[in-house]
Scaffold this active site. Structure first.
Site, PDB file in Angstrom:
ATOM      1  N   HIS A 453       0.812  -1.222   0.000  1.00 29.82           N
ATOM      2  CA  HIS A 453       0.000   0.000   0.000  1.00 29.82           C
ATOM      3  C   HIS A 453       0.844   1.270   0.000  1.00 29.82           C
ATOM      4  O   HIS A 453       0.314   2.361  -0.129  1.00 29.82           O
ATOM      5  CB  HIS A 453      -0.937  -0.005   1.211  1.00 29.82           C
ATOM      6  CG  HIS A 453      -2.025  -1.026   1.082  1.00 29.82           C
ATOM      7  ND1 HIS A 453      -3.303  -0.717   0.672  1.00 29.82           N
ATOM      8  CD2 HIS A 453      -2.016  -2.371   1.261  1.00 29.82           C
ATOM      9  CE1 HIS A 453      -4.029  -1.818   0.629  1.00 29.82           C
ATOM     10  NE2 HIS A 453      -3.270  -2.843   0.995  1.00 29.82           N
ATOM     11  N   ASP A 659       3.530   9.530  -1.187  1.00 33.50           N
ATOM     12  CA  ASP A 659       2.357   8.766  -0.760  1.00 33.50           C
ATOM     13  C   ASP A 659       2.156   7.610  -1.735  1.00 33.50           C
ATOM     14  O   ASP A 659       2.263   7.805  -2.951  1.00 33.50           O
ATOM     15  CB  ASP A 659       1.114   9.676  -0.803  1.00 33.50           C
ATOM     16  CG  ASP A 659       0.135   9.358   0.315  1.00 33.50           C
ATOM     17  OD1 ASP A 659       0.122   8.205   0.755  1.00 33.50           O
ATOM     18  OD2 ASP A 659      -0.611  10.264   0.721  1.00 33.50           O
TER      19      ASP A 659
HETATM   20  P1  ADQ Z   1      -2.978   6.370   4.340  1.00 33.55           P
HETATM   21  O1  ADQ Z   1      -1.579   6.849   4.504  1.00 33.55           O
HETATM   22  O2  ADQ Z   1      -3.758   6.290   5.545  1.00 33.55           O
HETATM   23  O3  ADQ Z   1      -3.017   4.960   3.605  1.00 33.55           O
HETATM   24  P2  ADQ Z   1      -4.896   7.545   2.328  1.00 33.55           P
HETATM   25  O4  ADQ Z   1      -4.806   6.734   1.110  1.00 33.55           O
HETATM   26  O5  ADQ Z   1      -5.054   8.987   2.038  1.00 33.55           O
HETATM   27  O6  ADQ Z   1      -3.626   7.415   3.277  1.00 33.55           O
HETATM   28  O7  ADQ Z   1      -6.115   7.029   3.153  1.00 33.55           O
HETATM   29  C1  ADQ Z   1      -6.530   7.708   4.261  1.00 33.55           C
HETATM   30  C2  ADQ Z   1      -7.972   7.290   4.558  1.00 33.55           C
HETATM   31  O8  ADQ Z   1      -8.244   7.817   5.837  1.00 33.55           O
HETATM   32  C3  ADQ Z   1      -8.953   7.880   3.572  1.00 33.55           C
HETATM   33  O9  ADQ Z   1      -9.937   6.935   3.256  1.00 33.55           O
HETATM   34  C4  ADQ Z   1      -9.544   9.067   4.324  1.00 33.55           C
HETATM   35  O10 ADQ Z   1     -10.915   9.297   4.064  1.00 33.55           O
HETATM   36  C5  ADQ Z   1      -9.364   8.675   5.762  1.00 33.55           C
HETATM   37  N1  ADQ Z   1      -9.104   9.886   6.541  1.00 33.55           N
HETATM   38  C6  ADQ Z   1      -8.078  10.720   6.446  1.00 33.55           C
HETATM   39  N2  ADQ Z   1      -8.221  11.745   7.298  1.00 33.55           N
HETATM   40  C7  ADQ Z   1      -9.373  11.539   7.947  1.00 33.55           C
HETATM   41  C8  ADQ Z   1     -10.078  12.225   8.978  1.00 33.55           C
HETATM   42  N3  ADQ Z   1      -9.612  13.341   9.528  1.00 33.55           N
HETATM   43  N4  ADQ Z   1     -11.223  11.682   9.407  1.00 33.55           N
HETATM   44  C9  ADQ Z   1     -11.674  10.528   8.879  1.00 33.55           C
HETATM   45  N5  ADQ Z   1     -11.069   9.861   7.913  1.00 33.55           N
HETATM   46  C10 ADQ Z   1      -9.935  10.346   7.461  1.00 33.55           C
HETATM   47  C11 ADQ Z   1      -2.044   4.051   3.070  1.00 33.55           C
HETATM   48  C12 ADQ Z   1      -1.003   4.651   2.139  1.00 33.55           C
HETATM   49  C13 ADQ Z   1      -1.690   5.401   1.032  1.00 33.55           C
HETATM   50  C14 ADQ Z   1      -2.635   4.465   0.287  1.00 33.55           C
HETATM   51  C15 ADQ Z   1      -3.559   3.751   1.258  1.00 33.55           C
HETATM   52  C16 ADQ Z   1      -4.367   2.674   0.556  1.00 33.55           C
HETATM   53  O11 ADQ Z   1      -0.124   5.503   2.851  1.00 33.55           O
HETATM   54  O12 ADQ Z   1      -0.730   5.921   0.122  1.00 33.55           O
HETATM   55  O13 ADQ Z   1      -3.410   5.228  -0.614  1.00 33.55           O
HETATM   56  O14 ADQ Z   1      -2.822   3.123   2.278  1.00 33.55           O
HETATM   57  O15 ADQ Z   1      -3.539   1.779  -0.118  1.00 33.55           O
END
Ligand code: ADQ
Length: 755
Positions: A453, A659
């Site tokens: 991921h 990311d």
């Molecule tokens: P993350 O680093 O957690 O995931 P991301 O892909 O942006 O990053 O996912 C974050 C999730 O958390 C999103 O679904 C978002 O809606 C939720 N989120 C973020 N801030 C929030 C808040 N304040 N309240 C509620 N929900 C919130 C890791 C990797 C990423 C990759 C994902 C999936 O680092 O690069 O995209 O896995 O593979």
């Protein structure tokens, strides 16, 4: 004599008998407030008789505090009291504690919890001497789940730096208390104090009483009171409610006093008890078919599971879970992960399983020391910074690498006990990179795939890992390696080409006579879930936020709080934008929402500090009486909230320094109103930038450039906004979380067919 009665006559008449009774919900009915749950005069009289009956030791074993027990039960002569689940015991006269407690640490935890509890009417903090219990019985049903998730996440983060504490799942509450202090210890204490050959009867209703039930010895027995029988329990008997318990206790007294009591119908009798089928949590290895698809990840997509004392309560609802759950269900599969609980010692627990969960789950507990070294250590201080290209933040340690290897072995061991050797296994993320080689050593022959991921770094970085060769070798034991982007695939291939004798071919790697398929599977979201009308229960909270920003243009950042997300850099660029284009002053508000994450890792705590300082400075220097330039919300939001925020934003300001993908960018696109969409200002270093070409791409390392890009985004006219959004939405709708999961599983199954 009816079934079971003989057993109870024998037990009740044993010369030495100990009764260990839980208080709330067992001896007295549960009430709305603790103050209302008081013993009646009849119950006090009954306890007095029991405590003074020849050969009987009677103890109340409760989670309540000493003062409360003293106040309600202190008048009962001879009654033993155990408070705070065993932390405090009252012998003949005075109380003593069984563990030392760091009051400063609990004060600190309480400070963290207060804002969360304040924001959720109906919840409350109960501060005990050695524990903190957060009650949520009174929280509105629609908000309860989110509250539990939020509080549990906060507590789990705190526990990482306080391994001497553990979480306890109590009915309608969650408690943090010193590790190892539990009601089971009270059983040993009472046994020591009672006469030789004592038989114990433990009675309770709560998950915390399971520690008593688990401490039964030969000839002892456990009774569960109330509807808890729907959960897995070690108790063998059941009583309907506290009133039935009182009847039963009177029966015990009568039988002990009068040897001739035989009438089981007239007298309180053990026939009020129903024998429970045993439902062990721990299940043997599968026989016959077994699941045909097993997913393995460090964290489970855990839904709160009150039915078993072991697993954690973290809820992790997102695209990934929504995508995987149907794929697993369709194939009669199972998801294995870490329970969220740590245990003492140096062995992982046996595997436990919940078939009723959706998706069905299996879990292991990890030793606390592994968790620190494997998760906080090698995963988050070595692999995470290295794979995200932050070499300055990397820390390597032999013991952390060893713990990482042991944790991976434990997952493999658990997996082998759950599935047949030819089952397909889908492994997720950087915590479990060694699992395929550990599975192969145990004779697993079925296809094993890994989806990473996070980014995969270039060879120059990867080579910095002291165990790079071993890690690559272990990765080549997978049959399918999936990454978010073709760039990460290329990085992996270049590492293999440089560091191993394997042959890199068009779509994979030839190694030891096998082909490992390597491909990009960009993860998406479930767009419709961000397009639903606002949930009315969330509307007030969001309305208050909107009111505070008034008619200004909203620039929105949403991330986990992580140094890879570039939040300080984003703040600086916003400030620079105000300096370069002062006409925006008073006309734009930047709202940054950050979910707490890994706060016990020092870099994360520092990051938070850095952000808060920058927010304070910017607001101090640029704010005016009627305008606060930056609002910083350190919290998590539900999906409906997030969707409303995304929709209201003129700019989605999503600028990670690196990311793997970044799903927030895709969520922002999905949530926009097509007739008046906002602009996605996206870092070119997010994996999502590969697909989302029509976003305004920016370089977060260049403050002035990003400031100019932000100005451009804010000024973008409707026709350009609409055209860009239409193209972005088409992309987000085409490659979703569901297509991703289906494509990966199809590729994994194709490996089997090819073999
Ligand atoms: P993350 O680093 O957690 O995931 P991301 O892909 O942006 O990053 O996912 C974050 C999730 O958390 C999103 O679904 C978002 O809606 C939720 N989120 C973020 N801030 C929030 C808040 N304040 N309240 C509620 N929900 C919130 C890791 C990797 C990423 C990759 C994902 C999936 O680092 O690069 O995209 O896995 O593979």
């Amino acid at each position: 004599m009816k079934n079971g009665a003989e057993h109870w006559y024998r037990l009740a008449r044993n010369p030495a008998l100990a009764l260990l009774l839980d208080y709330d919900g067992t001896l007295v009915p549960t009430a709305n407030t603790p103050e209302e749950a008081r013993p009646s005069p009849e119950v006090l009289a009954l306890l007095t008789e029991l405590a003074n009956a020849p050969g009987v030791t009677c103890a109340i074993v409760s989670g309540r505090q000493r003062e409360a027990l003293d106040e309600m039960l202190g008048s009962v002569a001879g009654l033993r009291l155990v408070a705070e689940h065993g932390l405090w015991r009252r012998g003949a006269t005075s109380w003593f504690s069984t563990a030392s407690v760091d009051m400063g640490a609990l004060d600190e935890l309480q400070t963290l919890l207060i804002p969360v509890v304040d924001a959720h009417p109906g919840s409350r903090i109960e501060r005990k001497t050695g524990a903190i219990c957060v009650h949520y019985r009174g929280v509105r049903r629609s908000r309860k789940e989110a509250f539990v998730v939020r509080v549990t996440a906060l507590l789990e983060e705190w526990l990482r730096t306080h391994p001497e504490y553990e979480l306890l799942d109590v009915i309608e509450a969650v408690e943090t208390r010193p590790r190892g202090v539990n009601k089971g210890g009270a059983v040993a204490w009472i046994r020591e104090r009672a006469e030789p050959d004592v038989r114990c009867i433990m009675v309770g209703n709560d998950v915390t009483d399971e520690d008593m039930f688990a401490a039964v010895g030969t000839g002892d027995d456990g009774i569960l009171v109330g509807p808890g029988y729907r959960r897995q329990t070690a108790a063998r008997w059941h009583l309907e409610d506290p009133a039935a318990l009182h009847t039963f206790l009177r029966w015990i007294l009568a039988v002990r006093i009068d040897e001739t009591v035989q009438d089981e119908s007239g007298l309180p009798s053990p026939m009020a008890l129903a024998s429970l089928p045993r439902q062990p949590c721990i299940e043997p290895a599968p026989e016959g078919r077994g699941p045909s698809l097993l997913a393995i990840s460090n964290r489970l997509p855990h839904l709160r599971d009150p039915s078993c004392p072991a697993p954690n309560r973290k809820q992790n609802v997102g695209g990934l879970v929504s995508a995987l759950a149907p794929v697993i269900a369709e194939r009669d599969g199972l998801w294995l992960g870490w329970s969220g609980n740590t245990i003492p010692g140096d062995q992982a627990s046996a595997v436990s399983r919940d078939r009723e969960a959706s998706p069905p789950l299996a879990w292991i507990d990890l030793p606390a020391v592994w968790h620190e070294q494997y998760y906080n250590g090698f995963c988050n201080r070595a692999l995470w910074p290295l794979f995200h290209s932050f070499p300055g933040r990397i820390r390597f340690s032999d013991s952390e690498w060893n713990a990482y290897a042991m944790a991976n072995e434990a997952f493999a061991e658990a997996a082998c006990s759950l599935v047949r050797p030819d089952a397909a296994i889908w492994v997720h993320d950087y915590h479990v990179l060694l699992v395929a080689s550990a599975l192969r050593r145990r004779g697993h022959t079925g296809p094993i795939g890994l989806f990473l991921h996070i980014p995969f770094p270039g060879a120059d970085l990867f080579e910095m890992i002291p165990w790079a060769d071993g890690l690559l070798d272990a990765l080549l034991e997978f049959d399918l390696l999936g990454f978010h982007t073709p760039g990460y695939v290329a990085n992996f291939r270049s590492c293999v080409a440089r560091m191993t004798p394997a042959q890199v071919s068009d779509d994979g790697v030839e190694h030891r006579g096998r082909t490992v398929r390597v491909a990009a599977f960009p993860l998406g979201i479930i767009p419709e879930s961000f397009q639903e009308p606002a949930d009315p229960s969330t509307a007030e909270e969001i309305a208050a936020l909107f009111q505070s920003i008034g008619s200004t243009q909203l620039v929105l950042g949403v991330d986990r709080l992580d140094y890879t997300k570039g939040i300080p850099e984003r703040l600086l660029a916003f400030e620079r934008m105000l300096q370069l284009f002062p006409s925006w002053k008073g006309r734009v508000s930047f709202v940054q929402v950050s979910v707490p994450s890994r706060e016990d890792v020092p870099e994360y705590a520092e990051q938070r500090q850095l952000i808060e300082t920058a927010v304070g400075r910017i607001n101090g220097e640029h704010g005016e009486a009627h305008w606060v330039p930056v609002r910083y919300l350190y919290r998590s939001y539900g999906r409906s909230h997030l969707a409303q925020l995304y929709r209201a934003a003129r700019v989605g300001y999503i600028t990670p320094l690196r990311d793997g993908m970044n799903l927030v960018a895709k969520e922002f696109v999905a949530a926009q109103a097509p007739e008046d969409p906002g602009v996605l200002l996206l870092s070119r270093f997010a994996g999502a930038a590969v697909e989302l070409r029509e976003a305004l791409l920016t370089n977060p390392y260049h403050t002035e450039g990003m400031a100019r890009d932000l100005d451009r985004a804010l000024r973008m006219e409707a026709p350009e906004r609409k055209a860009r959004h239409a193209a972005l939405l088409a992309t987000v709708s085409r490659t979703t979380a569901l297509t991703w999961a289906a494509d990966f599983v199809a590729a994994l199954e194709a490996v089997r067919s090819a073999a």
